[in-house]
Design a protein around this motif. Structure first.
Motif, PDB file in Angstrom:
ATOM      1  N   ALA A 167       0.793  -1.189   0.172  1.00 14.69           N
ATOM      2  CA  ALA A 167      -0.137  -0.056   0.143  1.00 14.69           C
ATOM      3  C   ALA A 167       0.930   1.124   0.076  1.00 14.69           C
ATOM      4  O   ALA A 167       2.150   1.257   0.223  1.00 14.69           O
ATOM      5  N   GLY A 168       0.162   2.341  -0.015  1.00 12.59           N
ATOM      6  CA  GLY A 168       0.893   3.499   0.249  1.00 12.59           C
ATOM      7  C   GLY A 168       1.703   4.222  -1.011  1.00 12.59           C
ATOM      8  O   GLY A 168       1.219   3.962  -2.286  1.00 12.59           O
ATOM      9  N   ALA A 227       3.561   2.036  -3.988  1.00 11.18           N
ATOM     10  CA  ALA A 227       2.277   1.280  -4.624  1.00 11.18           C
ATOM     11  C   ALA A 227       1.686   2.199  -5.493  1.00 11.18           C
ATOM     12  O   ALA A 227       1.423   1.795  -6.819  1.00 11.18           O
ATOM     13  N   GLN A 228       1.399   3.512  -5.128  1.00 10.35           N
ATOM     14  CA  GLN A 228       0.625   4.648  -6.175  1.00 10.35           C
ATOM     15  C   GLN A 228       1.726   4.743  -7.312  1.00 10.35           C
ATOM     16  O   GLN A 228       1.270   4.826  -8.371  1.00 10.35           O
ATOM     17  N   GLN A 229       3.099   5.039  -7.068  1.00 11.26           N
ATOM     18  CA  GLN A 229       3.924   5.541  -7.987  1.00 11.26           C
ATOM     19  C   GLN A 229       4.196   4.104  -8.909  1.00 11.26           C
ATOM     20  O   GLN A 229       4.437   4.610 -10.280  1.00 11.26           O
ATOM     21  N   GLU A 230       4.337   3.073  -8.659  1.00  8.56           N
ATOM     22  CA  GLU A 230       4.589   2.019  -9.529  1.00  8.56           C
ATOM     23  C   GLU A 230       3.666   1.241 -10.050  1.00  8.56           C
ATOM     24  O   GLU A 230       3.795   0.524 -11.085  1.00  8.56           O
ATOM     25  N   GLY A 231       2.369   1.028  -9.324  1.00  4.31           N
ATOM     26  CA  GLY A 231       1.346   0.435  -9.947  1.00  4.31           C
ATOM     27  C   GLY A 231       1.413  -0.802 -10.302  1.00  4.31           C
ATOM     28  O   GLY A 231       2.074  -1.777  -9.634  1.00  4.31           O
ATOM     29  N   VAL A 284      -1.850  -4.276  -4.635  1.00  3.86           N
ATOM     30  CA  VAL A 284      -1.062  -3.018  -4.798  1.00  3.86           C
ATOM     31  C   VAL A 284      -2.176  -1.922  -4.810  1.00  3.86           C
ATOM     32  O   VAL A 284      -2.862  -1.889  -5.529  1.00  3.86           O
ATOM     33  N   MET A 285      -1.992  -1.081  -3.681  1.00  5.75           N
ATOM     34  CA  MET A 285      -2.914  -0.030  -3.449  1.00  5.75           C
ATOM     35  C   MET A 285      -2.557   1.270  -3.050  1.00  5.75           C
ATOM     36  O   MET A 285      -1.753   1.313  -2.136  1.00  5.75           O
ATOM     37  N   GLY A 286      -2.865   2.324  -3.902  1.00  5.23           N
ATOM     38  CA  GLY A 286      -2.385   3.344  -3.587  1.00  5.23           C
ATOM     39  C   GLY A 286      -2.992   4.159  -2.265  1.00  5.23           C
ATOM     40  O   GLY A 286      -4.118   3.640  -1.805  1.00  5.23           O
ATOM     41  N   PRO A 287      -2.600   5.098  -1.730  1.00  6.24           N
ATOM     42  CA  PRO A 287      -3.299   5.813  -0.614  1.00  6.24           C
ATOM     43  C   PRO A 287      -4.558   6.324  -0.418  1.00  6.24           C
ATOM     44  O   PRO A 287      -5.183   6.176   0.651  1.00  6.24           O
ATOM     45  N   GLN A 288      -5.057   6.831  -1.371  1.00  9.31           N
ATOM     46  CA  GLN A 288      -6.633   7.188  -1.766  1.00  9.31           C
ATOM     47  C   GLN A 288      -7.325   5.989  -1.681  1.00  9.31           C
ATOM     48  O   GLN A 288      -8.621   6.140  -1.359  1.00  9.31           O
ATOM     49  N   HIS A 289      -6.920   4.626  -1.540  1.00 10.33           N
ATOM     50  CA  HIS A 289      -7.788   3.480  -1.503  1.00 10.33           C
ATOM     51  C   HIS A 289      -7.532   2.691  -0.224  1.00 10.33           C
ATOM     52  O   HIS A 289      -8.381   1.839  -0.016  1.00 10.33           O
ATOM     53  N   ALA A 290      -6.947   3.389   0.860  1.00 11.74           N
ATOM     54  CA  ALA A 290      -6.824   2.867   2.032  1.00 11.74           C
ATOM     55  C   ALA A 290      -8.132   2.264   2.732  1.00 11.74           C
ATOM     56  O   ALA A 290      -8.367   1.204   3.397  1.00 11.74           O
ATOM     57  N   ASN A 291      -9.104   3.207   2.589  1.00 15.73           N
ATOM     58  CA  ASN A 291     -10.498   2.964   3.181  1.00 15.73           C
ATOM     59  C   ASN A 291     -11.165   1.748   2.539  1.00 15.73           C
ATOM     60  O   ASN A 291     -12.008   1.057   3.033  1.00 15.73           O
ATOM     61  N   GLN A 292     -10.750   1.390   1.316  1.00 19.52           N
ATOM     62  CA  GLN A 292     -11.255   0.291   0.454  1.00 19.52           C
ATOM     63  C   GLN A 292     -10.637  -1.250   0.666  1.00 19.52           C
ATOM     64  O   GLN A 292     -10.802  -1.921  -0.013  1.00 19.52           O
ATOM     65  N   LEU A 293      -9.865  -1.145   1.713  1.00 15.95           N
ATOM     66  CA  LEU A 293      -9.051  -2.276   1.922  1.00 15.95           C
ATOM     67  C   LEU A 293      -9.866  -3.569   2.082  1.00 15.95           C
ATOM     68  O   LEU A 293      -9.556  -4.692   1.099  1.00 15.95           O
ATOM     69  N   GLU A 294     -11.341  -3.546   2.545  1.00 21.79           N
ATOM     70  CA  GLU A 294     -11.836  -5.009   2.630  1.00 21.79           C
ATOM     71  C   GLU A 294     -12.428  -5.341   1.428  1.00 21.79           C
ATOM     72  O   GLU A 294     -12.280  -6.553   0.953  1.00 21.79           O
ATOM     73  N   SER A 295     -12.789  -4.632   0.614  1.00 24.78           N
ATOM     74  CA  SER A 295     -13.456  -4.854  -0.597  1.00 24.78           C
ATOM     75  C   SER A 295     -12.354  -5.245  -1.559  1.00 24.78           C
ATOM     76  O   SER A 295     -12.415  -6.183  -2.416  1.00 24.78           O
ATOM     77  N   LEU A 296     -11.007  -4.761  -1.527  1.00 24.75           N
ATOM     78  CA  LEU A 296     -10.037  -5.116  -2.273  1.00 24.75           C
ATOM     79  C   LEU A 296      -9.488  -6.418  -1.964  1.00 24.75           C
ATOM     80  O   LEU A 296      -9.220  -7.287  -2.891  1.00 24.75           O
ATOM     81  N   LEU A 297      -9.502  -6.655  -0.659  1.00 26.69           N
ATOM     82  CA  LEU A 297      -9.155  -8.123  -0.048  1.00 26.69           C
ATOM     83  C   LEU A 297     -10.259  -9.116  -0.586  1.00 26.69           C
ATOM     84  O   LEU A 297      -9.884 -10.331  -1.051  1.00 26.69           O
ATOM     85  N   VAL A 348      -4.844  -4.229  -8.750  1.00 30.18           N
ATOM     86  CA  VAL A 348      -4.009  -3.061  -8.596  1.00 30.18           C
ATOM     87  C   VAL A 348      -5.078  -1.840  -8.411  1.00 30.18           C
ATOM     88  O   VAL A 348      -5.983  -1.686  -9.313  1.00 30.18           O
ATOM     89  N   ALA A 349      -5.004  -0.999  -7.337  1.00 30.71           N
ATOM     90  CA  ALA A 349      -5.788  -0.170  -7.011  1.00 30.71           C
ATOM     91  C   ALA A 349      -5.325   1.193  -6.921  1.00 30.71           C
ATOM     92  O   ALA A 349      -4.733   1.491  -5.891  1.00 30.71           O
TER      93      ALA A 349
END
Ligand code: SAH
Ligand code: SF4
Ligand code: F3S
Length: 459
Positions: free
Chosen positions: A82-83, A86-90, A103-116, A126-127
């Motif tokens: 995350a972080g 992750a955002q830079q490299e995607g 791989v998840m950018g900082p703006q997606h932190a709240n979405q961790l459950e649905s991403l998992l 990749v989010a």
């Protein structure tokens, strides 16, 4: 599938990342997982990464190497990056470490459950697309029970020519004053005593919110926010970071002088003391303006502690220009300065310039800066000797179980003899008996904890 799984989060980088990690850990706990201290024993491993400098970015790859090896033996292991890296490299990260699940950018932190959940269906996810950050409904798992981070603005709209943050954190998004206050009220109820309001450029708070006062002034500035949240019950100290000299206002300093809970500490990075370099950095102020800001701070809050960030050996920086940075520091005398040698970052303009300085110059200048930083920190610490400072007790001194540690209002780490079970979360008057560059030692003035408002304070 998440029942009884054990997770581990390792966090790199700034306070924003620490706050995000606490939110993501909260989501994982909410999913029924429990904390595992050892990253090599966890079922879900999340690295919350930083890419502010190359050295920060490289750290995560060595950690990932070990986890990738584990994953090849244990396909049930879930690996998350995350972080900001992750955002830079995607997608590049998946090519580099094919074992990754998410791989998840900082703006997606709240979405961790649905991403998992998508990972559980067998996908590599990749989010990193920009999103509007939704108000969080899950509760963070906070590392401290005494002090808490509260995000007030995400992202950054500045374009400092050296900096990856706008690229990886996206555009500014302010939370509403009501949401911020509600989070603080809850923290107060839970027994938290100190809140640090967070933003990469916190002076930009509210620019994206509606509202103009009858006098034609923008409503919902950081200053308005401080007045709005100041009376939250239980919260005794309020801090905020990071201030940008371009937008720093006298009104803000006045509010700090006026509001007893707002601590006398300002973190205002100057980056360089030379106008040409500041211009090349795209910072939008001169060293004269920076000096005026510090004068204003010291006029209203004479004892304020002042910290900053500085970059050594920015592309094209001459020796004379570097001397201007040293001169600025000599004139101001900082309590603390975070220093770094310039590091070229992908996607930033300065990284493309031909006038990069060599490694030896970088290291030489960085050393000179650091030398001055500790000298000044020592001088600034000495002013506390014999004084009584109020200290908010956070934890045991890790080097001496007979001592506790906490911070003064000016943010100096302070150690003194005491029992953590009685003192944790208390604000106590401590007479300072010993000073070092970055910490103090003292003794409790009286046994009973006092309310900070009637204690010694510069305001
Ligand atoms: N938003 C804050 C700082 C964010 S990054 C501000 O505007 O001041 C934290 C610090 O990292 C910066 O203040 C800067 O000193 C340093 N930094 C950022 N990019 C850097 C780079 N490419 N090389 C070296 N230091 C850098
Ligand atoms: Fe980076 Fe500048 Fe934004 Fe700070 S203000 S985060 S240094 S771009
Ligand atoms: Fe690093 Fe991202 Fe913070 S790059 S400094 S973790 S905003």
């Amino acid at each position: 599938m998440s029942e009884s799984r054990r997770y581990h989060v390792t966090t790199f980088g700034c306070q924003m990342n620490k706050a995000d990690s606490e939110r993501m850990a909260g989501i994982l706990e909410n999913m029924g997982m429990s904390w595992e201290e050892d990253p090599l024993a966890a079922d879900v491993v999340l690295y919350n990464t930083c890419t502010i400098r190359d050295s920060a970015e490289q750290k995560v790859y060595s950690y990932l190497g070990k986890q990738a090896k584990r994953k090849r033996k244990n396909p049930n292991l879930t690996l998350v990056v995350a972080g900001c890296v992750a955002q830079q490299e995607g997608e590049n990260l998946l090519r580099r470490v094919p074992e990754l699940d998410l791989v998840m950018g900082p703006q997606h932190a709240n979405q961790l459950e649905s991403l998992l959940a998508q990972v559980d269906q067998g996908n590599q996810v990749v989010a990193t697309e920009p999103v509007h950050i939704m108000e969080d409904i899950t509760k963070p798992r906070r590392d401290s029970q005494v002090t808490a981070w509260v995000n007030v603005i995400y992202g950054c709209n500045e374009r400092c020519t050296y900096c990856v943050v706008p690229g990886v954190r996206g555009v500014e998004q302010s939370r509403t004053p009501a949401a911020i206050r509600a989070e603080m009220v809850e923290l107060g109820q839970q027994g938290y005593k100190e809140v640090t309001l967070l933003g990469q450029n916190i002076d930009a708070y509210g620019r994206d919110l509606p509202g103009i006062t009858p006098e034609g002034r923008r409503e919902n500035t950081l200053t308005d926010l401080l007045y709005f949240v100041h009376d939250v019950p239980g919260i005794e100290r309020i801090r905020f970071a990071t201030s940008h000299p371009r937008y720093f206002t006298e009104r803000l300093v006045k509010a700090c002088a006026e509001l007893p809970k707002v601590c006398e500490h300002f973190h205002i990075p100057f980056q360089s003391g030379d106008n040409e370099v500041l211009k090349a950095m795209g910072r939008g102020y001169t060293h004269e303006k920076y000096r005026r800001i510090i004068d204003t701070v010291r006029r209203y809050v004479p004892d304020a502690s002042i910290s900053a960030d500085a970059i050594a050996a920015f592309p094209g920086e001459t020796d004379a220009q570097f001397q201007s940075t040293l001169k600025l520091m000599e004139d101001i005398v900082f309590d603390m300065v975070n220093t770094a040698a310039y590091s070229p970052r992908p996607g930033t303009p300065a990284a493309e310039w031909a006038n990069q300085l060599n490694e030896a110059t970088k290291q030489d200048r960085l050393q000179q800066l650091n030398h001055l930083v500790s000298q000044q920190a020592e001088v600034r610490s000495q002013r506390y000797l014999g004084r009584t400072e109020t200290v908010l007790v956070e934890a045991v001194n890790p080097r001496d179980p007979a001592q506790v540690m906490g911070r003064t209002r000016g943010n100096r780490l302070t150690f003194f003899p005491g029992d953590i079970s009685a003192l944790k979360g208390q604000i106590v008057p401590v007479r300072i008996t010993e000073t070092r560059a970055f910490s103090l030692t003292g003794a409790v003035l009286e046994q009973a904890a006092i309310k900070e408002r009637i204690g010694v304070s510069a305001c």
